[in-house]
Structures are given as structure tokens and as C-alpha cells.
Write a protein that holds these residues in place. Sequence first.
Motif, PDB file in Angstrom:
ATOM      1  N   THR A  62      -1.134   9.686   1.372  1.00 34.99           N
ATOM      2  CA  THR A  62      -1.676   8.333   1.196  1.00 34.99           C
ATOM      3  C   THR A  62      -1.625   7.924  -0.265  1.00 34.99           C
ATOM      4  OG1 THR A  62      -3.130   8.657   3.086  1.00 34.99           O
ATOM      5  CG2 THR A  62      -3.712   6.895   1.561  1.00 34.99           C
ATOM      6  N   GLN A  63      -2.048   8.828  -1.151  1.00 33.65           N
ATOM      7  CA  GLN A  63      -2.018   8.541  -2.586  1.00 33.65           C
ATOM      8  C   GLN A  63      -0.590   8.319  -3.061  1.00 33.65           C
ATOM      9  OE1 GLN A  63      -4.909   8.326  -4.797  1.00 33.65           O
ATOM     10  NE2 GLN A  63      -3.251   7.250  -5.841  1.00 33.65           N
ATOM     11  N   ALA A  64       0.348   9.108  -2.548  1.00 32.43           N
ATOM     12  CA  ALA A  64       1.761   8.954  -2.935  1.00 32.43           C
ATOM     13  C   ALA A  64       2.293   7.581  -2.536  1.00 32.43           C
ATOM     14  CB  ALA A  64       2.603  10.056  -2.298  1.00 32.43           C
ATOM     15  N   LEU A  65       1.892   7.094  -1.367  1.00 33.58           N
ATOM     16  CA  LEU A  65       2.340   5.771  -0.924  1.00 33.58           C
ATOM     17  C   LEU A  65       1.749   4.675  -1.803  1.00 33.58           C
ATOM     18  CD1 LEU A  65       3.973   4.157   1.171  1.00 33.58           C
ATOM     19  CD2 LEU A  65       1.911   4.094   2.591  1.00 33.58           C
ATOM     20  N   ALA A  66       0.470   4.790  -2.138  1.00 39.37           N
ATOM     21  CA  ALA A  66      -0.158   3.810  -3.035  1.00 39.37           C
ATOM     22  C   ALA A  66       0.534   3.805  -4.390  1.00 39.37           C
ATOM     23  CB  ALA A  66      -1.644   4.123  -3.190  1.00 39.37           C
ATOM     24  N   ASP A  67       0.851   4.999  -4.901  1.00 37.85           N
ATOM     25  CA  ASP A  67       1.544   5.111  -6.191  1.00 37.85           C
ATOM     26  C   ASP A  67       2.937   4.493  -6.120  1.00 37.85           C
ATOM     27  OD1 ASP A  67      -0.684   6.437  -7.128  1.00 37.85           O
ATOM     28  OD2 ASP A  67       0.203   8.439  -6.996  1.00 37.85           O
ATOM     29  N   TYR A  68       3.608   4.676  -4.982  1.00 34.12           N
ATOM     30  CA  TYR A  68       4.937   4.091  -4.777  1.00 34.12           C
ATOM     31  C   TYR A  68       4.878   2.568  -4.889  1.00 34.12           C
ATOM     32  CZ  TYR A  68       8.588   1.896  -1.942  1.00 34.12           C
ATOM     33  OH  TYR A  68       9.573   1.048  -1.479  1.00 34.12           O
ATOM     34  N   PHE A  69       3.927   1.953  -4.186  1.00 32.74           N
ATOM     35  CA  PHE A  69       3.836   0.490  -4.234  1.00 32.74           C
ATOM     36  C   PHE A  69       3.527   0.014  -5.651  1.00 32.74           C
ATOM     37  CE2 PHE A  69       3.245   0.563   0.482  1.00 32.74           C
ATOM     38  CZ  PHE A  69       4.243  -0.345   0.794  1.00 32.74           C
ATOM     39  N   SER A  70       2.611   0.681  -6.346  1.00 31.29           N
ATOM     40  CA  SER A  70       2.282   0.307  -7.723  1.00 31.29           C
ATOM     41  C   SER A  70       3.489   0.442  -8.637  1.00 31.29           C
ATOM     42  CB  SER A  70       1.133   1.173  -8.251  1.00 31.29           C
ATOM     43  OG  SER A  70      -0.056   0.909  -7.539  1.00 31.29           O
ATOM     44  N   ALA A  71       4.217   1.553  -8.484  1.00 36.51           N
ATOM     45  CA  ALA A  71       5.387   1.809  -9.339  1.00 36.51           C
ATOM     46  C   ALA A  71       6.500   0.793  -9.103  1.00 36.51           C
ATOM     47  CB  ALA A  71       5.915   3.217  -9.090  1.00 36.51           C
ATOM     48  N   ASN A  72       6.499   0.171  -7.921  1.00 33.24           N
ATOM     49  CA  ASN A  72       7.533  -0.804  -7.588  1.00 33.24           C
ATOM     50  C   ASN A  72       7.041  -2.251  -7.677  1.00 33.24           C
ATOM     51  OD1 ASN A  72      10.234   0.567  -6.484  1.00 33.24           O
ATOM     52  ND2 ASN A  72       8.506   1.870  -5.932  1.00 33.24           N
ATOM     53  N   GLY A  73       5.966  -2.454  -8.442  1.00 35.62           N
ATOM     54  CA  GLY A  73       5.564  -3.802  -8.818  1.00 35.62           C
ATOM     55  C   GLY A  73       4.490  -4.468  -7.994  1.00 35.62           C
ATOM     56  N   ALA A  74       4.028  -3.815  -6.912  1.00 33.85           N
ATOM     57  CA  ALA A  74       2.997  -4.436  -6.073  1.00 33.85           C
ATOM     58  C   ALA A  74       1.632  -4.368  -6.748  1.00 33.85           C
ATOM     59  CB  ALA A  74       2.933  -3.741  -4.718  1.00 33.85           C
ATOM     60  N   ASP A  75       0.784  -5.336  -6.414  1.00 39.78           N
ATOM     61  CA  ASP A  75      -0.634  -5.245  -6.738  1.00 39.78           C
ATOM     62  C   ASP A  75      -1.247  -4.391  -5.631  1.00 39.78           C
ATOM     63  OD1 ASP A  75      -3.319  -5.514  -7.154  1.00 39.78           O
ATOM     64  OD2 ASP A  75      -3.367  -7.700  -7.047  1.00 39.78           O
ATOM     65  N   SER A  76      -1.361  -3.083  -5.896  1.00 40.50           N
ATOM     66  CA  SER A  76      -1.711  -2.113  -4.860  1.00 40.50           C
ATOM     67  C   SER A  76      -3.133  -1.615  -5.043  1.00 40.50           C
ATOM     68  CB  SER A  76      -0.727  -0.938  -4.921  1.00 40.50           C
ATOM     69  OG  SER A  76      -1.094   0.084  -4.038  1.00 40.50           O
ATOM     70  N   GLN A  77      -3.896  -1.605  -3.946  1.00 40.68           N
ATOM     71  CA  GLN A  77      -5.261  -1.081  -3.953  1.00 40.68           C
ATOM     72  C   GLN A  77      -5.392  -0.010  -2.872  1.00 40.68           C
ATOM     73  OE1 GLN A  77      -8.366  -4.106  -3.822  1.00 40.68           O
ATOM     74  NE2 GLN A  77      -6.951  -5.641  -4.618  1.00 40.68           N
ATOM     75  N   LEU A  78      -6.298   0.916  -3.108  1.00 42.11           N
ATOM     76  CA  LEU A  78      -6.530   2.009  -2.170  1.00 42.11           C
ATOM     77  C   LEU A  78      -8.031   2.107  -1.919  1.00 42.11           C
ATOM     78  CD1 LEU A  78      -5.431   4.417  -0.578  1.00 42.11           C
ATOM     79  CD2 LEU A  78      -5.245   5.683  -2.722  1.00 42.11           C
ATOM     80  N   ALA A  79      -8.435   2.024  -0.649  1.00 40.05           N
ATOM     81  CA  ALA A  79      -9.853   2.103  -0.276  1.00 40.05           C
ATOM     82  C   ALA A  79     -10.062   3.316   0.625  1.00 40.05           C
ATOM     83  CB  ALA A  79     -10.284   0.828   0.437  1.00 40.05           C
ATOM     84  N   TRP A  80     -10.852   4.273   0.152  1.00 38.61           N
ATOM     85  CA  TRP A  80     -11.115   5.509   0.901  1.00 38.61           C
ATOM     86  C   TRP A  80     -12.444   5.431   1.638  1.00 38.61           C
ATOM     87  CZ3 TRP A  80      -7.375   9.085   1.097  1.00 38.61           C
ATOM     88  CH2 TRP A  80      -6.454   9.187   0.042  1.00 38.61           C
TER      89      TRP A  80
END
Length: 196
Positions: free
Chosen positions: A158-176
Motif C-alpha cells: 500500500t505504501q509503495a503504491l502511494a509513493d508511486y502516485f506521489s513520485a509521478n506527480g499526483a496529489d496523493s494521500q494515504l489514510a490508515w
Amino acid sequence: MSAYQYRADPAGDPAAPVIFLFHGTGGDENQFFDLAGQLLPGARRVAPRGDVSEHGALRYFKRTGEGVYDMADLAVRTAAMTEFVRDVAGEASRVIGLGYSNGANILASVQFAAPDLFDVTILMHPLIPFAPPAADFTGREVLITAGRRDPIAPAVATQALADYFSANGADSQLAWHEGGHELRQDELMAIQKFLQ
């Protein structure tokens, strides 16, 4: 149009925002329909039904085991879903996606294939067990919600996917939340806050 069966609001303003709803394994087009009406009043709702049956449980693509995807089938069904979303979204002012589990996985796969398609996405308990391609998500908003003890979608993935979106320019948030693969109230509150 499309081979997908789906539930949708009656035709309204074609320029209104549209939210696509993707159910989890064993769910159907009704799973998030009412919830979406509460989260985004005024948006047009479209909920396609998964067209793959796994021992009677509806899904959006085949797998060969838990967390092991049939990648050839995923590619075919991602292309079909991308076409469906483009056709049905039409002239919508904003295109939003919300998916849970298998529904989050097909939604993410469509995002990888067509980064321009969704303005906003909510991925609830996704599992992407492969390295997604580089893409440009500039101006796109992504919320991932997950359980820290999820046995199906491990926290590290899950963290890797969030990091992927951030690294590719998205405004990415993660809620646990502190649980597993289930949806929890604090998760739904995080989604509501994200959409406001």
C-alpha cells in the motif's frame, strides 16, 4: 457502447461530475451506490458490474491465486474498462473513481493505462503486486485507504503504491486504520473529507 452491465442515475446534466463505483470481490453494482450519493450529492453515479465470476463471486479480472493476477486477462479487461469509462463519462466536468479491493485494483490499472481519465480517485484497500509504469498524474488527486493489519493488501505494498502516485506527480494521500481488509467508519470519514 459496452458489454458491462451497470447501474446509473437517470440521465441528468451531462456536464455534472460523474463518479464511477467499483465493487469488491463478491459485491455488485449496488455495493457503493447509496454511499456515493451521500459522499457526493449532485454527482452522477455509474456502477459497472464485474464480468468475471470466481466460484460465483463477481470480479473485474481473473487471478490464479490470492494476490496473483492473470496479467494477460488484466490487460484485456483494463482496456475494456477504460473504453467504458470514456464512453459513459462523456462531457462530465470531473471524473471521479471509487473502488474497493478488486474494484480498487481495476481502477488503479485503468489509471496506469490512461492517466488523463480520472481527476480524482479513491482506492480502498488496493493491492498492486507489480511495478506500475511511469505516468504523469500532475493535477490528479488520489486517496488510498487501508488497514495496517490487512492480510490481503499488505501495508508495504500500500505504501509503495502511494509513493508511486506521489513520485509521478499526483496529489496523493494515504489514510490508515488499525484493522484489516474491512471498511471502517474512520475510513469513510477520511473519504468524505477528501471529497469536500
